[in-house]
Design a protein around this motif. Structure first.
Motif, PDB file in Angstrom:
ATOM      1  N   PHE A 268       0.839  -1.204   0.000  1.00  0.00           N
ATOM      2  CA  PHE A 268       0.000   0.000   0.000  1.00  0.00           C
ATOM      3  C   PHE A 268       0.873   1.253   0.000  1.00  0.00           C
ATOM      4  O   PHE A 268       0.602   2.220  -0.708  1.00  0.00           O
ATOM      5  CB  PHE A 268      -0.940  -0.002   1.215  1.00  0.00           C
ATOM      6  N   HIS A 269       1.931   1.225   0.800  1.00  0.00           N
ATOM      7  CA  HIS A 269       2.848   2.350   0.858  1.00  0.00           C
ATOM      8  C   HIS A 269       3.533   2.541  -0.493  1.00  0.00           C
ATOM      9  O   HIS A 269       3.635   3.660  -1.014  1.00  0.00           O
ATOM     10  CB  HIS A 269       3.882   2.085   1.965  1.00  0.00           C
ATOM     11  N   THR A 270       3.979   1.434  -1.064  1.00  0.00           N
ATOM     12  CA  THR A 270       4.633   1.465  -2.379  1.00  0.00           C
ATOM     13  C   THR A 270       3.681   2.015  -3.440  1.00  0.00           C
ATOM     14  O   THR A 270       4.065   2.845  -4.272  1.00  0.00           O
ATOM     15  CB  THR A 270       5.078   0.042  -2.771  1.00  0.00           C
ATOM     16  N   GLY A 271       2.447   1.543  -3.411  1.00  0.00           N
ATOM     17  CA  GLY A 271       1.471   1.941  -4.423  1.00  0.00           C
ATOM     18  C   GLY A 271       1.242   3.444  -4.434  1.00  0.00           C
ATOM     19  O   GLY A 271       1.212   4.075  -5.488  1.00  0.00           O
ATOM     20  N   ARG A 272       1.124   4.021  -3.256  1.00  0.00           N
ATOM     21  CA  ARG A 272       0.902   5.475  -3.182  1.00  0.00           C
ATOM     22  C   ARG A 272       2.022   6.220  -3.892  1.00  0.00           C
ATOM     23  O   ARG A 272       1.797   7.131  -4.679  1.00  0.00           O
ATOM     24  CB  ARG A 272       0.829   5.918  -1.719  1.00  0.00           C
ATOM     25  N   HIS A 273       3.261   5.818  -3.619  1.00  0.00           N
ATOM     26  CA  HIS A 273       4.401   6.555  -4.175  1.00  0.00           C
ATOM     27  C   HIS A 273       4.635   6.224  -5.641  1.00  0.00           C
ATOM     28  O   HIS A 273       5.059   7.084  -6.415  1.00  0.00           O
ATOM     29  CB  HIS A 273       5.639   6.303  -3.321  1.00  0.00           C
ATOM     30  N   LEU A 274       4.344   4.994  -6.032  1.00  0.00           N
ATOM     31  CA  LEU A 274       4.516   4.625  -7.447  1.00  0.00           C
ATOM     32  C   LEU A 274       3.641   5.503  -8.334  1.00  0.00           C
ATOM     33  O   LEU A 274       4.100   6.019  -9.352  1.00  0.00           O
ATOM     34  CB  LEU A 274       4.139   3.152  -7.638  1.00  0.00           C
ATOM     35  N   TRP A 275       2.381   5.696  -7.925  1.00  0.00           N
ATOM     36  CA  TRP A 275       1.444   6.448  -8.770  1.00  0.00           C
ATOM     37  C   TRP A 275       1.617   7.950  -8.651  1.00  0.00           C
ATOM     38  O   TRP A 275       1.248   8.698  -9.554  1.00  0.00           O
ATOM     39  CB  TRP A 275      -0.004   6.023  -8.470  1.00  0.00           C
ATOM     40  N   GLU A 276       2.207   8.404  -7.540  1.00  0.00           N
ATOM     41  CA  GLU A 276       2.519   9.844  -7.418  1.00  0.00           C
ATOM     42  C   GLU A 276       3.588  10.279  -8.422  1.00  0.00           C
ATOM     43  O   GLU A 276       3.700  11.462  -8.739  1.00  0.00           O
ATOM     44  CB  GLU A 276       3.085  10.145  -6.025  1.00  0.00           C
ATOM     45  N   ARG A 277       4.387   9.334  -8.873  1.00  0.00           N
ATOM     46  CA  ARG A 277       5.562   9.668  -9.696  1.00  0.00           C
ATOM     47  C   ARG A 277       5.312   9.483 -11.190  1.00  0.00           C
ATOM     48  O   ARG A 277       6.248   9.373 -11.962  1.00  0.00           O
ATOM     49  CB  ARG A 277       6.747   8.808  -9.232  1.00  0.00           C
ATOM     50  N   THR A 278       4.062   9.412 -11.585  1.00  0.00           N
ATOM     51  CA  THR A 278       3.724   9.211 -12.993  1.00  0.00           C
ATOM     52  C   THR A 278       2.354   9.815 -13.270  1.00  0.00           C
ATOM     53  O   THR A 278       1.548   9.981 -12.346  1.00  0.00           O
ATOM     54  CB  THR A 278       3.704   7.707 -13.348  1.00  0.00           C
ATOM     55  N   ASP A 279       2.107  10.114 -14.525  1.00  0.00           N
ATOM     56  CA  ASP A 279       0.759  10.547 -14.915  1.00  0.00           C
ATOM     57  C   ASP A 279      -0.133   9.352 -15.253  1.00  0.00           C
ATOM     58  O   ASP A 279      -1.331   9.518 -15.464  1.00  0.00           O
ATOM     59  CB  ASP A 279       0.830  11.466 -16.145  1.00  0.00           C
ATOM     60  N   LEU A 280       0.471   8.174 -15.355  1.00  0.00           N
ATOM     61  CA  LEU A 280      -0.340   6.982 -15.639  1.00  0.00           C
ATOM     62  C   LEU A 280      -1.115   6.580 -14.392  1.00  0.00           C
ATOM     63  O   LEU A 280      -0.796   7.001 -13.278  1.00  0.00           O
ATOM     64  CB  LEU A 280       0.572   5.838 -16.102  1.00  0.00           C
ATOM     65  N   THR A 281      -2.121   5.742 -14.604  1.00  0.00           N
ATOM     66  CA  THR A 281      -2.944   5.246 -13.497  1.00  0.00           C
ATOM     67  C   THR A 281      -3.080   3.735 -13.642  1.00  0.00           C
ATOM     68  O   THR A 281      -2.737   3.168 -14.688  1.00  0.00           O
ATOM     69  CB  THR A 281      -4.351   5.864 -13.533  1.00  0.00           C
ATOM     70  N   PRO A 282      -3.599   3.072 -12.615  1.00  0.00           N
ATOM     71  CA  PRO A 282      -3.774   1.618 -12.734  1.00  0.00           C
ATOM     72  C   PRO A 282      -4.581   1.223 -13.978  1.00  0.00           C
ATOM     73  O   PRO A 282      -4.340   0.158 -14.558  1.00  0.00           O
ATOM     74  CB  PRO A 282      -4.500   1.251 -11.433  1.00  0.00           C
ATOM     75  N   ALA A 283      -5.489   2.071 -14.412  1.00  0.00           N
ATOM     76  CA  ALA A 283      -6.317   1.732 -15.576  1.00  0.00           C
ATOM     77  C   ALA A 283      -5.492   1.651 -16.859  1.00  0.00           C
ATOM     78  O   ALA A 283      -5.924   1.059 -17.851  1.00  0.00           O
ATOM     79  CB  ALA A 283      -7.434   2.758 -15.743  1.00  0.00           C
ATOM     80  N   ASP A 284      -4.294   2.250 -16.863  1.00  0.00           N
ATOM     81  CA  ASP A 284      -3.436   2.227 -18.058  1.00  0.00           C
ATOM     82  C   ASP A 284      -2.598   0.960 -18.181  1.00  0.00           C
ATOM     83  O   ASP A 284      -1.935   0.752 -19.195  1.00  0.00           O
ATOM     84  CB  ASP A 284      -2.482   3.434 -18.032  1.00  0.00           C
ATOM     85  N   VAL A 285      -2.608   0.131 -17.147  1.00  0.00           N
ATOM     86  CA  VAL A 285      -1.700  -1.023 -17.120  1.00  0.00           C
ATOM     87  C   VAL A 285      -2.263  -2.162 -17.965  1.00  0.00           C
ATOM     88  O   VAL A 285      -3.410  -2.575 -17.792  1.00  0.00           O
ATOM     89  CB  VAL A 285      -1.477  -1.484 -15.660  1.00  0.00           C
ATOM     90  N   ASP A 286      -1.430  -2.680 -18.877  1.00  0.00           N
ATOM     91  CA  ASP A 286      -1.865  -3.765 -19.757  1.00  0.00           C
ATOM     92  C   ASP A 286      -1.671  -5.132 -19.123  1.00  0.00           C
ATOM     93  O   ASP A 286      -2.392  -6.077 -19.436  1.00  0.00           O
ATOM     94  CB  ASP A 286      -1.090  -3.706 -21.074  1.00  0.00           C
ATOM     95  N   CYS A 287      -0.647  -5.289 -18.299  1.00  0.00           N
ATOM     96  CA  CYS A 287      -0.477  -6.543 -17.565  1.00  0.00           C
ATOM     97  C   CYS A 287       0.301  -6.268 -16.288  1.00  0.00           C
ATOM     98  O   CYS A 287       1.084  -5.318 -16.218  1.00  0.00           O
ATOM     99  CB  CYS A 287       0.208  -7.618 -18.410  1.00  0.00           C
ATOM    100  N   ALA A 288       0.084  -7.102 -15.294  1.00  0.00           N
ATOM    101  CA  ALA A 288       0.749  -6.945 -14.004  1.00  0.00           C
ATOM    102  C   ALA A 288       1.502  -8.226 -13.687  1.00  0.00           C
ATOM    103  O   ALA A 288       1.011  -9.332 -13.944  1.00  0.00           O
ATOM    104  CB  ALA A 288      -0.271  -6.642 -12.903  1.00  0.00           C
ATOM    105  N   GLN A 289       2.695  -8.059 -13.146  1.00  0.00           N
ATOM    106  CA  GLN A 289       3.536  -9.201 -12.777  1.00  0.00           C
ATOM    107  C   GLN A 289       3.880  -9.005 -11.298  1.00  0.00           C
ATOM    108  O   GLN A 289       4.795  -8.272 -10.959  1.00  0.00           O
ATOM    109  CB  GLN A 289       4.788  -9.243 -13.667  1.00  0.00           C
ATOM    110  N   LEU A 290       3.106  -9.631 -10.445  1.00  0.00           N
ATOM    111  CA  LEU A 290       3.141  -9.328  -9.012  1.00  0.00           C
ATOM    112  C   LEU A 290       3.618 -10.532  -8.227  1.00  0.00           C
ATOM    113  O   LEU A 290       3.029 -11.617  -8.316  1.00  0.00           O
ATOM    114  CB  LEU A 290       1.750  -8.893  -8.531  1.00  0.00           C
ATOM    115  N   TYR A 291       4.636 -10.320  -7.455  1.00  0.00           N
ATOM    116  CA  TYR A 291       5.352 -11.363  -6.719  1.00  0.00           C
ATOM    117  C   TYR A 291       4.402 -12.355  -6.044  1.00  0.00           C
ATOM    118  O   TYR A 291       3.410 -11.971  -5.409  1.00  0.00           O
ATOM    119  CB  TYR A 291       6.226 -10.688  -5.667  1.00  0.00           C
ATOM    120  N   ASP A 292       4.727 -13.627  -6.211  1.00  0.00           N
ATOM    121  CA  ASP A 292       3.888 -14.687  -5.641  1.00  0.00           C
ATOM    122  C   ASP A 292       4.722 -15.672  -4.831  1.00  0.00           C
ATOM    123  O   ASP A 292       4.497 -16.872  -4.890  1.00  0.00           O
ATOM    124  CB  ASP A 292       3.113 -15.423  -6.740  1.00  0.00           C
TER     125      ASP A 292
END
Lengths: 388, 141
Positions: A268-292
């Motif tokens: 959650f902390h990472t997400g806040r800062h990741l999106w603050e540093r770009t004009d893109l939003t989660p809706a712009d993401v074509d695929c996600a590769q998230l640690y499992d």
């Protein structure tokens, strides 16, 4: 002062990967670096930085050779280097962000990042090592109570908490595993490729409730490497550049997952800062590769990066959003549960390959924006990558 | 039971010795800041809230609520071979929001374990020379 360069990933590669390959740690690192250099079309003299994380992801058996940044740089013909860093964790996100930061800062222009995990002496030897682990420091408040493996505190208890707070179900974790296995079936490099059903998953015994073995990633010997460089240099190399659009790296505590908030932590902390540093939003993401590393970690990243609301990851996965063809194809290589534990590197490499359009039957059509994430709990990070 | 198999023995240090001394006396002691009153667990040499280093152990109520748990089915250490399944639990102490500790939940049927249930401390001799603070459902006999 020069303008901050835009950073691109230009080369990716893996070593031979598998259970008990018999390869030394150095050999795994050399193979991975060589593969990434060939992919990028660079030779050793083009590289002037190196960031390495080596450890056996468990107690080190005696005699296991280590990978050190300068030793590897020497062997691969990188020296003299302008940047070298060893042992930055918690997983591949560490060396990746060291490289990106160093290039942005101008300390080096082309940095090889490496994550090697060597588990050749896994099983009995590692268990014997674990039995002998002293209960010092914080471990004195953990091991005497039977907190013995990471899967208990990092995964099983956070899963149980997520289920209790949000109503997440074991069927939803099963559906996640089924979806990842389907993606793995489309990846020649995956180790587990046989079809899996929700019933197959639920029929497996618990290791520690509510966690089953297929909630866990697959320990393997593996070396993985990614080469980053400046936009200017990237233009002259072999592959279509994949740019770092935004990155974030959070630390919210120390290695005591049971003391953290179990469902809202570093992602959650990472997400806040990741999106603050770009004009893109989660809706712009074509695929996600998230640690499992464990299935609950992927669920936490889905929520932390804002692809669904807090607590909504279970229904989000169950509804098919994360399957190829869904709204957010997720872990399209099959995830570390199926391709083996690369401690996050595979998620970076799969992001790069998707944006390059090199993923064959599992290609997300016209993928141009990908996000990858790594680690969880008291620490974690994520990188948003884009094509042209 | 194989009495030759010892549990993992805690290795106290200057910062944590109070906790194990307390447990041997059947008291649950948590480090507390004498300047601002903040509880600190796991023990650290400074108060994270006010940065005071004037800290002292204090006995807490022994009440808790179940924050999360896992029923571990496999013995990943020889000591647990005859003890699986066991309930590894994180409990939250009422003295301070977010003040948690790791423990085992005992005296509770496994199908009755529920996140949020009220608990109270109970001290158990688990091996020669080792007493641990476990928790049981509040009000259990």
């Amino acid at each position: 002062m020069a303008e901050t360069p835009r950073v691109a990933a230009v080369g990716v590669g893996y070593s031979t990967t598998g259970r008990k390959t018999g390869l030394t740690s150095r050999k795994l690192a050399i193979q991975a670096c060589g593969a990434a250099m060939a992919d990028a079309g660079v030779d050793g003299t083009d590289v002037d930085g190196i960031a390495v994380l080596w450890n056996p992801a468990g107690p080190a058996p005696p005699g296991l050779d280590e990978v050190k940044a300068l030793d590897l740089a020497q062997m691969m013909g990188y020296v003299p280097v302008n940047w070298h860093v060893d042992g930055v964790g918690p997983a591949y996100i560490g060396p990746a962000l060291q490289a990106i930061a160093a290039i942005r800062a101008g300390f080096c222009h082309t940095c090889v990042t490496v994550r090697v995990i060597n588990q050749r002496l896994s099983g009995t030897e590692l268990k014997a090592g674990a039995d002998a682990t002293p209960s010092t420091g914080d471990e004195q408040f953990r091991r005497p109570f039977g907190q013995l493996l990471p899967l208990q505190a990092i995964a099983a208890m956070p899963m149980q908490r997520h289920m209790a707070v949000y109503g997440t179900t074991e069927e939803q974790f099963a559906q996640h595993a089924v979806t990842q296995r389907y993606h793995a079936s489309l990846n020649d490099d995956a180790i587990f490729r046989d079809p899996l059903s929700v019933d197959d998953f639920l029929a497996m015994p618990y290791l520690s409730t509510p966690l089953r073995i297929l909630d866990c990633d697959l320990p393997v010997d593996s070396g993985s490497a990614v080469i980053y460089t400046t936009e200017e240099r990237a233009r002259d190399l072999a592959q279509k550049p994949v740019f770092v659009e935004s990155a974030a790296f959070s630390g919210t505590g120390y290695m005591a997952f049971e003391i953290e908030d179990m469902v809202k932590n570093a992602p959650f902390h990472t997400g806040r800062h990741l999106w603050e540093r770009t004009d893109l939003t989660p809706a712009d993401v074509d695929c996600a590769q998230l640690y499992d590393g464990f299935s609950i970690i992927t669920f936490q990243w889905l929520e932390g990066l804002g692809f669904c609301g807090p607590g909504e990851s279970g229904p989000f996965v169950e509804a098919g959003n994360t399957r190829l063809g869904g709204s957010l194809p997720l872990n399209t290589d099959g995830g570390a549960c199926n391709v083996g534990r690369r401690h996050g590197t595979n998620f970076c490499i799969e992001s790069v390959r998707q944006i390059r359009g090199q993923c064959g039957p599992r290609q997300v059509p016209d993928a141009n924006v990908a996000v990858w994430a790594n680690a969880v709990g008291p620490f974690g990070g994520a990188v948003l990558m884009v094509g042209e | 039971m194989d009495t030759l198999v010892k549990p993992p023995m805690p290795v106290p240090d200057a910062l944590t010795e109070f906790f194990w001394e307390g447990v041997r006396a059947h008291k649950l002691m948590i480090l507390r800041c004498r300047n601002c009153g903040h509880f600190i667990h796991y023990p650290r040499p400074v108060c994270e809230r006010c940065l005071s280093e004037d800290l002292a152990p204090e006995e807490v109520s022994g009440r808790a609520t179940l924050y999360s748990y896992t029923i571990t089915m496999k013995p990943w250490h020889p000591f647990w071979v005859d003890k699986v399944p066991y309930v590894l639990a994180t409990v939250e102490l009422p003295e301070q929001e977010g003040l948690k500790m790791l423990t085992n939940l005992v005296e509770c049927p496994h199908d009755a374990v529920e996140v949020g249930m009220p608990l109270e401390v109970t001290f158990r001799e688990v091996g020669e020379g080792l007493t641990l603070p476990f928790f049981k459902p509040a009000g259990a006999v």
